[in-house]
Design a protein around this motif. Sequence first.
Motif, short mmCIF file in Angstrom:
data_model
loop_
_atom_site.label_atom_id
_atom_site.label_comp_id
_atom_site.label_asym_id
_atom_site.label_seq_id
_atom_site.Cartn_x
_atom_site.Cartn_y
_atom_site.Cartn_z
N ALA A 1 0.83 -1.22 -0.08
CA ALA A 1 -0.06 0.06 0.15
C ALA A 1 0.82 1.28 -0.04
O ALA A 1 1.85 1.27 0.92
CB ALA A 1 -0.78 -0.21 1.24
N VAL B 1 0.66 5.06 0.69
CA VAL B 1 -0.10 5.87 1.50
C VAL B 1 0.60 7.17 1.35
O VAL B 1 1.83 7.57 1.66
CB VAL B 1 -0.23 5.37 2.95
N LYS C 1 -0.91 -1.19 -4.49
CA LYS C 1 -2.07 -0.11 -4.76
C LYS C 1 -1.79 1.25 -4.28
O LYS C 1 -0.89 1.68 -3.22
CB LYS C 1 -3.40 -0.76 -3.89
N PHE D 1 -2.97 4.60 -2.81
CA PHE D 1 -3.99 5.06 -1.60
C PHE D 1 -3.59 6.80 -1.47
O PHE D 1 -3.84 7.05 -0.16
CB PHE D 1 -3.91 4.48 -0.58
N LEU E 1 -7.99 1.66 2.22
CA LEU E 1 -6.56 1.09 2.78
C LEU E 1 -6.69 0.04 3.63
O LEU E 1 -6.21 -0.94 3.86
CB LEU E 1 -5.52 2.25 3.25
N ALA F 1 3.38 -1.35 3.88
CA ALA F 1 3.01 -0.02 3.93
C ALA F 1 4.01 0.92 3.62
O ALA F 1 4.82 1.06 4.36
CB ALA F 1 1.92 0.40 5.09
N LEU G 1 -3.10 0.82 11.34
CA LEU G 1 -2.45 -0.21 10.45
C LEU G 1 -2.25 -1.72 10.92
O LEU G 1 -2.61 -2.54 10.49
CB LEU G 1 -1.43 0.26 9.59
#
Length: 691
Positions: free
Chosen positions: A25, A27, A60, A62, A86, A94, A126
């Motif tokens: 992820a 972020v 991904k 986010f 997320l 992350a 998280l």
Amino acid sequence: MKPLFFFLMLFFWGTLPAQQVIKVACVGNSVTAGWGLQNPGQESYPAQLQHLLGNGYAVKNFGHSGATLLKKGHNPYYRTAAFQQLLSFRPQIAIIHLGLNDTDPRNYPNYRDDFIPDYNWLIDTLKKQNPQIKIFICRLTPIFTGHSRFLSSTNEWYNDLQKKIEQVAAVRKLPLLDLNEPLHNRPDLFPDVATLHPNVEGAAMLAQTVYKHISGNFGGLQLPLAFTDNMVLQQEQPIRFWGIANAFQTVSVRFGHQLKTTRAGFNGKWQLIFSARKASTRPEIIEIKSTHRSILLKNILIGDVWLCSGQSNMYFSVRESTGGDSLIRKADSTQPLRLLKLTPFAETNNRSWTASELSKANSLDFFSGSWQPHRSEAVASFSAVGYVFAQKIQQEEKVPVGIIEIAVGGSPLISWVSRNALQNNPLFEPALNNWRQSDYIMQWCRERANVNLANAQNKLQRHPYEPAYNFEAAIEKLSPFPVKGILWYQGESDAENAALYEKLFPVFVADWRAWWRQNLPFYYVQLSSINRPSWNYFRDVQRKSLNVIPNAGMAVSSDLGDSSDVHYKNKIPVGLRLARLALTQTYHRDGLPAGPLFQTMKRINNTVEISFRYANGLHASNNKDITGFKILTNEGVFVPTQARAHQDKIYISIPRHLKAIAIAYGWEPFTRANLVNKEQLPASTFLEYFK
């Protein structure tokens, strides 16, 4: 799954997750989201990271534009749809890059104390979703000085948040991924007005940086610019080896009878330090090994290393200099003298650069070279001033000497100062913006740069006359390779604005000393004589700089100048004068370090008594009357006057009809003022007012 990653995950993270596809992820805010890119789905750094990592990963994005980490900020990340997505994604890895928008006046002044608690809240949230998650804390990507609030607030708050992010990583024992390092010197990759958002190439560099930290693949064992065969290592200082290897690889260095080992960090960086050693003329071999590579450095000496830098008169080669042919013929590879010339990829001559040259300039891959033995071909192309200096030091001190040349014809002083020093100085920060139309750079420099960059497609194309460029392309890569001291010959491209140079020069010297973490000796050349207005003023500013810069010395060259040629041919005396400064002030040899330097003057009735430093044996160089002194009247007129030397002082009689306010010496752009001391070293230009 890649074997290296498998190893790294076992070593660094602990137990591997059971899934075959590892969810990553990204972020963040608009930098992560890909704001300003034509196709963020393909061009943002998370999209490019997916391509680099391959099918074993699901990356991904986010990112949410404008998001703050602060929960009370104007656009808190935790309230966005991206945050909810997320949490649903439940990533194994992350990458958190938040904080840029927290520098907004709506956020930082009011809620700065919440930044660390809110960062910890995000981490804990998280971890609740996935206790096995591996989190990377990111140092912020750069904000460049074009930002509208840079000086008023953003820069200071940004620096404070970087420290807070580092604190979070340290306390939580999480890896700190530095997204500032690969981009801090690449303003050409930030074309947006806010100077916050990297273009596609910048996003690719972010993706590469994150990829290296996730995969541990940093390209294997690599050494800094100055580590090559034939190098000289600085005596009587800890001998430091450093570089890059793949994450957690064992790196060993065998030097002499010692073998030391370490492991590269998760960021690929490693360092080993050996005890200081005395000078040695016995060539040695250094073997540096990692898991898959071995580098052998041969013919290594230990002695004194000096760095010579500046513009064209430092770049001026032995081959071009008066007497250079003799120096080239006498070059002897058995003499323990080594030369490292870092040559620019493109000269700043009067032509348009090619696409390849423009690309090299942008990527900062602009200087190259390797240490060379003391042979004719290496001597011929080397700086005449630097070479003569090094040869004299070697002959007198009887130790190996290494001399490094980094010089660029026509380069202004501001191009040699670090970006950090400039952007944290309110006087010089504006120079970083729109520099090709800026009066911080002399018109001639701007015109020549425009010629070189005529074919550039990037409006932010880099060039060696740009503020901070030569520092970023050369000095930053060289430091902190240990050196004994620095030689500097530059100023021709700043002579039209002596007042500005007077303020920048101490900043520059302090900046370099900070990068080397030493109060290095700094010896510079005062500009020569030439028929160019303002050069007398500039020479006087250089003289006055000695009063504010400690551990420095100035070699006078006004007696050698050519009235019409800025590149006077006889550079041998200049190198010898710099060597004299070093021998007396650094090596503590007896003798006068320089020519007469104004110290004080007092007026007794109509007689002026002037005292000098280094005044032993004051006389005229041609054994005639002393010339070059003038009286400045209250009507602004310089009146030539006679001067006489007596007991190492100068005496001037002021006619009764003149109302004198100052005394000047050598006060013409081109001067043949003839005051010297017993060593035939010339006096400096000066203008001093009565107190």
